[in-house]
Design a protein around this motif. Structure first.
Motif, PDB file in Angstrom:
ATOM      1  N   LEU A  55      76.706  68.872  69.812  1.00  0.00           N
ATOM      2  CA  LEU A  55      75.244  68.654  69.018  1.00  0.00           C
ATOM      3  C   LEU A  55      75.275  70.071  68.382  1.00  0.00           C
ATOM      4  O   LEU A  55      76.134  70.793  67.977  1.00  0.00           O
ATOM      5  CB  LEU A  55      74.394  68.158  70.156  1.00  0.00           C
ATOM      6  CG  LEU A  55      74.602  66.866  70.727  1.00  0.00           C
ATOM      7  CD1 LEU A  55      73.383  66.371  71.629  1.00  0.00           C
ATOM      8  CD2 LEU A  55      75.096  65.702  69.764  1.00  0.00           C
ATOM      9  N   ASP A  56      73.674  70.543  68.720  1.00  0.00           N
ATOM     10  CA  ASP A  56      73.462  71.807  67.928  1.00  0.00           C
ATOM     11  C   ASP A  56      74.240  73.014  68.704  1.00  0.00           C
ATOM     12  O   ASP A  56      74.085  73.208  70.114  1.00  0.00           O
ATOM     13  CB  ASP A  56      71.909  71.941  68.018  1.00  0.00           C
ATOM     14  CG  ASP A  56      71.375  70.896  67.118  1.00  0.00           C
ATOM     15  OD1 ASP A  56      71.815  70.612  66.044  1.00  0.00           O
ATOM     16  OD2 ASP A  56      70.484  70.404  67.340  1.00  0.00           O
ATOM     17  N   GLY A  57      74.597  73.927  67.995  1.00  0.00           N
ATOM     18  CA  GLY A  57      75.148  75.039  68.663  1.00  0.00           C
ATOM     19  C   GLY A  57      76.234  74.976  69.525  1.00  0.00           C
ATOM     20  O   GLY A  57      76.790  73.951  69.651  1.00  0.00           O
TER      21      GLY A  57
ATOM     22  N   ASN B   8      69.286  63.634  56.295  1.00  0.00           N
ATOM     23  CA  ASN B   8      68.447  64.358  57.301  1.00  0.00           C
ATOM     24  C   ASN B   8      67.214  63.605  57.650  1.00  0.00           C
ATOM     25  O   ASN B   8      66.406  63.143  56.919  1.00  0.00           O
ATOM     26  CB  ASN B   8      67.943  65.644  56.813  1.00  0.00           C
ATOM     27  CG  ASN B   8      69.140  66.556  56.823  1.00  0.00           C
ATOM     28  OD1 ASN B   8      70.168  66.281  57.301  1.00  0.00           O
ATOM     29  ND2 ASN B   8      69.264  67.582  55.683  1.00  0.00           N
TER      30      ASN B   8
ATOM     31  N   THR C  42      70.746  62.142  64.963  1.00  0.00           N
ATOM     32  CA  THR C  42      70.839  62.773  66.178  1.00  0.00           C
ATOM     33  C   THR C  42      69.903  62.096  67.264  1.00  0.00           C
ATOM     34  O   THR C  42      70.561  62.321  68.498  1.00  0.00           O
ATOM     35  CB  THR C  42      70.193  64.171  65.935  1.00  0.00           C
ATOM     36  OG1 THR C  42      71.009  64.901  64.922  1.00  0.00           O
ATOM     37  CG2 THR C  42      70.133  64.996  67.137  1.00  0.00           C
TER      38      THR C  42
ATOM     39  N   ASN D  44      79.376  71.416  59.752  1.00  0.00           N
ATOM     40  CA  ASN D  44      78.390  72.279  59.280  1.00  0.00           C
ATOM     41  C   ASN D  44      79.033  73.772  59.755  1.00  0.00           C
ATOM     42  O   ASN D  44      79.124  73.974  60.832  1.00  0.00           O
ATOM     43  CB  ASN D  44      77.276  72.070  60.060  1.00  0.00           C
ATOM     44  CG  ASN D  44      75.815  72.745  59.520  1.00  0.00           C
ATOM     45  OD1 ASN D  44      76.085  73.206  58.333  1.00  0.00           O
ATOM     46  ND2 ASN D  44      75.171  73.112  60.474  1.00  0.00           N
TER      47      ASN D  44
ATOM     48  N   ASP E 157      78.010  65.715  66.242  1.00  0.00           N
ATOM     49  CA  ASP E 157      77.067  65.914  65.468  1.00  0.00           C
ATOM     50  C   ASP E 157      77.269  66.954  64.405  1.00  0.00           C
ATOM     51  O   ASP E 157      77.144  68.142  64.776  1.00  0.00           O
ATOM     52  CB  ASP E 157      75.773  66.034  66.203  1.00  0.00           C
ATOM     53  CG  ASP E 157      74.645  65.775  65.256  1.00  0.00           C
ATOM     54  OD1 ASP E 157      74.516  65.168  64.268  1.00  0.00           O
ATOM     55  OD2 ASP E 157      73.400  66.227  65.904  1.00  0.00           O
ATOM     56  N   GLU E 158      77.335  66.453  62.994  1.00  0.00           N
ATOM     57  CA  GLU E 158      77.433  67.504  61.768  1.00  0.00           C
ATOM     58  C   GLU E 158      78.531  68.481  62.335  1.00  0.00           C
ATOM     59  O   GLU E 158      78.308  69.651  62.167  1.00  0.00           O
ATOM     60  CB  GLU E 158      76.295  68.254  61.765  1.00  0.00           C
ATOM     61  CG  GLU E 158      75.301  67.144  61.259  1.00  0.00           C
ATOM     62  CD  GLU E 158      75.177  66.817  59.648  1.00  0.00           C
ATOM     63  OE1 GLU E 158      76.029  67.127  58.959  1.00  0.00           O
ATOM     64  OE2 GLU E 158      74.240  65.884  59.498  1.00  0.00           O
TER      65      GLU E 158
ATOM     66  N   ARG F  84      80.576  76.444  65.981  1.00  0.00           N
ATOM     67  CA  ARG F  84      80.728  75.115  66.040  1.00  0.00           C
ATOM     68  C   ARG F  84      82.266  74.969  66.861  1.00  0.00           C
ATOM     69  O   ARG F  84      82.331  73.899  67.307  1.00  0.00           O
ATOM     70  CB  ARG F  84      81.143  74.721  64.624  1.00  0.00           C
ATOM     71  CG  ARG F  84      79.475  74.612  63.898  1.00  0.00           C
ATOM     72  CD  ARG F  84      78.665  74.151  64.735  1.00  0.00           C
ATOM     73  NE  ARG F  84      78.612  72.694  64.413  1.00  0.00           N
ATOM     74  CZ  ARG F  84      77.763  71.772  64.976  1.00  0.00           C
ATOM     75  NH1 ARG F  84      76.564  72.465  65.826  1.00  0.00           N
ATOM     76  NH2 ARG F  84      77.830  70.438  64.748  1.00  0.00           N
TER      77      ARG F  84
END
Length: 236
Positions: A79-81, A36, A41, A156, A152-153, A134
């Protein structure tokens, strides 16, 4: 094909990326691995035109992301969310994105089925679990049937069944000739998924090659992958 050459970025007076260079090739899953805060990112945001580099280039099939007239049909990104407003249903969100990109609204139901969310298509995004969010983000990335996937991840928040599904999906995407770039801070996550691995630490690429080559050159990585296959799991 993703081509990143000499990518450099500063945040204030701090250099967070140092001439990052690597390739992600069609028909292969490229794992982008690092702890991390290593710069994963940040690199992906530059690749997608969300930030500007101090120097270097980040190209998708020879062009910057923003240069494509209909980028969603070339590149799908997670990416996120999920990217969906909490008050909108998954189906409504996907239909809205599809319409904005000149795609048929029917494509929303197709990608919901691909990611296993058909039964929850009418549920508001704010009610989704992390794993479901996700999957919805992935569905959005798949709307344009892109030949490049940037994730990205993506594992997760997924449960064990979801992780197995995601691995199978990524392998199938590569088998279809797509370019898949997958970031992770979990070394073991790539053991059954990646063909190639790029390792980034403190904004610098420290290893780049096939999975076998990188593991052979870094014994501690080999131990991590072995621990994962024994069910222990390892992260940075």
């Amino acid at each position: 094909m993703i081509t990143i050459d000499g990518l450099t970025r500063d945040r204030g007076k701090t250099r967070i990326l140092h001439e990052v260079t690597f390739r992600a090739r069609p028909g292969r899953v490229t794992g982008f691995l690092g702890p991390n805060g290593a710069g994963k990112t940040s690199t992906l945001r530059l690749l997608l035109g969300l930030d500007r580099p101090r120097a270097g280039t980040a190209l998708i099939d020879g062009r910057p992301y923003a240069a494509w007239d209909r980028p969603l049909t070339v590149t799908g990104a997670l990416l996120d969310g999920s990217g969906a407003h909490r008050s909108r249903t998954a189906r409504a969100h996907l239909r809205w994105v599809a319409t904005g990109n000149g795609l048929p609204r029917s494509r929303a139901d197709e990608v919901l089925e691909i990611v296993g969310l058909t039964a929850d298509a009418g549920k508001r995004a704010g009610k989704y679990s992390l794993g479901m969010s996700r999957r919805l983000g992935l569905a959005t990335a798949l709307l344009g049937d892109p030949r490049v996937l940037i994730l990205d991840e993506p594992i997760n928040g997924l449960d064990p069944a979801g992780i197995r599904w995601m691995r199978g999906f990524l392998r199938e995407a590569a088998a279809e000739g797509r370019t898949v770039l997958l970031s992770s801070h979990l070394m073991g996550e790539l053991a059954e998924t990646a063909d190639d691995v790029v390792i980034i630490v403190a904004g610098r690429v420290v290893a780049d090659g096939t999975l076998a080559e990188v593991v052979a050159g870094h014994p501690s990585l080999e131990d991590a992958f072995l621990a994962h296959t024994a069910g222990e799991g390892t992260s940075w």
